[in-house]
Design a protein around this motif. Structure first.
Motif, PDB file in Angstrom:
ATOM      1  N   ARG A 163       0.843  -1.195   0.000  1.00 52.59           N
ATOM      2  CA  ARG A 163       0.000   0.000   0.000  1.00 52.59           C
ATOM      3  C   ARG A 163       0.877   1.242   0.000  1.00 52.59           C
ATOM      4  O   ARG A 163       2.031   1.200   0.425  1.00 52.59           O
ATOM      5  CB  ARG A 163      -0.948   0.012   1.201  1.00 52.59           C
ATOM      6  N   GLN A 164       0.289   2.330  -0.488  1.00 54.19           N
ATOM      7  CA  GLN A 164       0.999   3.601  -0.523  1.00 54.19           C
ATOM      8  C   GLN A 164       0.046   4.713  -0.152  1.00 54.19           C
ATOM      9  O   GLN A 164      -0.949   4.949  -0.858  1.00 54.19           O
ATOM     10  CB  GLN A 164       1.620   3.852  -1.892  1.00 54.19           C
ATOM     11  N   GLU A 213       6.161   6.332   1.236  1.00 49.95           N
ATOM     12  CA  GLU A 213       6.659   5.283   0.357  1.00 49.95           C
ATOM     13  C   GLU A 213       5.735   4.074   0.389  1.00 49.95           C
ATOM     14  O   GLU A 213       4.993   3.854   1.349  1.00 49.95           O
ATOM     15  CB  GLU A 213       8.068   4.869   0.798  1.00 49.95           C
ATOM     16  N   ARG A 214       5.812   3.294  -0.685  1.00 50.75           N
ATOM     17  CA  ARG A 214       5.036   2.062  -0.740  1.00 50.75           C
ATOM     18  C   ARG A 214       5.545   1.107   0.339  1.00 50.75           C
ATOM     19  O   ARG A 214       6.756   0.973   0.537  1.00 50.75           O
ATOM     20  CB  ARG A 214       5.185   1.427  -2.120  1.00 50.75           C
ATOM     21  N   TYR A 216      -2.057  -2.201  -3.622  1.00 56.01           N
ATOM     22  CA  TYR A 216      -1.591  -2.870  -4.829  1.00 56.01           C
ATOM     23  C   TYR A 216      -1.330  -4.345  -4.552  1.00 56.01           C
ATOM     24  O   TYR A 216      -0.803  -4.694  -3.489  1.00 56.01           O
ATOM     25  CB  TYR A 216      -0.272  -2.261  -5.313  1.00 56.01           C
ATOM     26  N   SER A 238       9.538  -4.759  -2.055  1.00 52.20           N
ATOM     27  CA  SER A 238       8.802  -4.511  -3.299  1.00 52.20           C
ATOM     28  C   SER A 238       9.629  -4.807  -4.542  1.00 52.20           C
ATOM     29  O   SER A 238       9.080  -5.224  -5.564  1.00 52.20           O
ATOM     30  CB  SER A 238       8.292  -3.073  -3.336  1.00 52.20           C
ATOM     31  N   TRP A 285       2.696  -5.893 -11.231  1.00 53.81           N
ATOM     32  CA  TRP A 285       1.873  -5.112 -10.314  1.00 53.81           C
ATOM     33  C   TRP A 285       0.552  -4.730 -10.962  1.00 53.81           C
ATOM     34  O   TRP A 285       0.459  -4.580 -12.182  1.00 53.81           O
ATOM     35  CB  TRP A 285       2.615  -3.821  -9.930  1.00 53.81           C
ATOM     36  N   GLY A 331      -3.792  -0.698  -8.682  1.00 54.30           N
ATOM     37  CA  GLY A 331      -4.137  -0.267  -7.345  1.00 54.30           C
ATOM     38  C   GLY A 331      -5.619   0.019  -7.170  1.00 54.30           C
ATOM     39  O   GLY A 331      -6.331   0.320  -8.130  1.00 54.30           O
TER      40      GLY A 331
END
Length: 124
Positions: free
Chosen positions: A36-37, A42-43, A93, A108, A114, A117
């Motif tokens: 998640r972001q 940051e993710r 994501y 990641s 990917w 999202g």
């Protein structure tokens, strides 16, 4: 290409279930994760699951509230999110680690494919 669904607006304490499936093909025997972001951040890793469902990993702050699962017959991975908090607000994501079947990873950069999202907003 992965496709996430199930995001939305929910009040604190509520629940959502996210789904992730390939738009074509299958997950094969790959581990799958959710990241998640949040805005300005940051993710970050949220949860991951091995191909055979024998191994799962969770971010400490979601343990006991989130559950990752997968149905290989339906080629879908889920993230059940309960007791949601405002700090869970983010774009979520899903991602596939084609180099790993068992013992999923949390970084990641290990993940190859990917989705676009899905937004989760927790607010009263």
């Amino acid at each position: 290409q992965l496709v996430e669904s199930g995001g939305g607006l929910v009040q604190p304490g509520g629940s959502l279930r996210l789904s992730c499936a390939p738009s074509g093909g299958t997950f094969g025997s790959s581990a799958v994760a959710w990241f998640r972001q949040a805005p300005g951040k940051e993710r970050e890793f949220v949860a991951a699951i091995s191909w055979n469902v024998g191994s799962t990993l969770y971010k400490n702050s979601v343990k006991g509230r989130f559950t990752i699962s997968r149905d290989n017959a339906k080629n879908t991975v889920y993230l059940q999110m309960n007791m949601l908090k405002p700090e869970d607000t983010a774009v979520y994501y899903c991602a596939v680690d084609m180099g790993r079947t068992y013992l999923p990873r949390t970084e990641s950069y290990e993940y190859d494919s990917w989705g676009q999202g899905t937004q989760v907003t927790v607010s009263s």
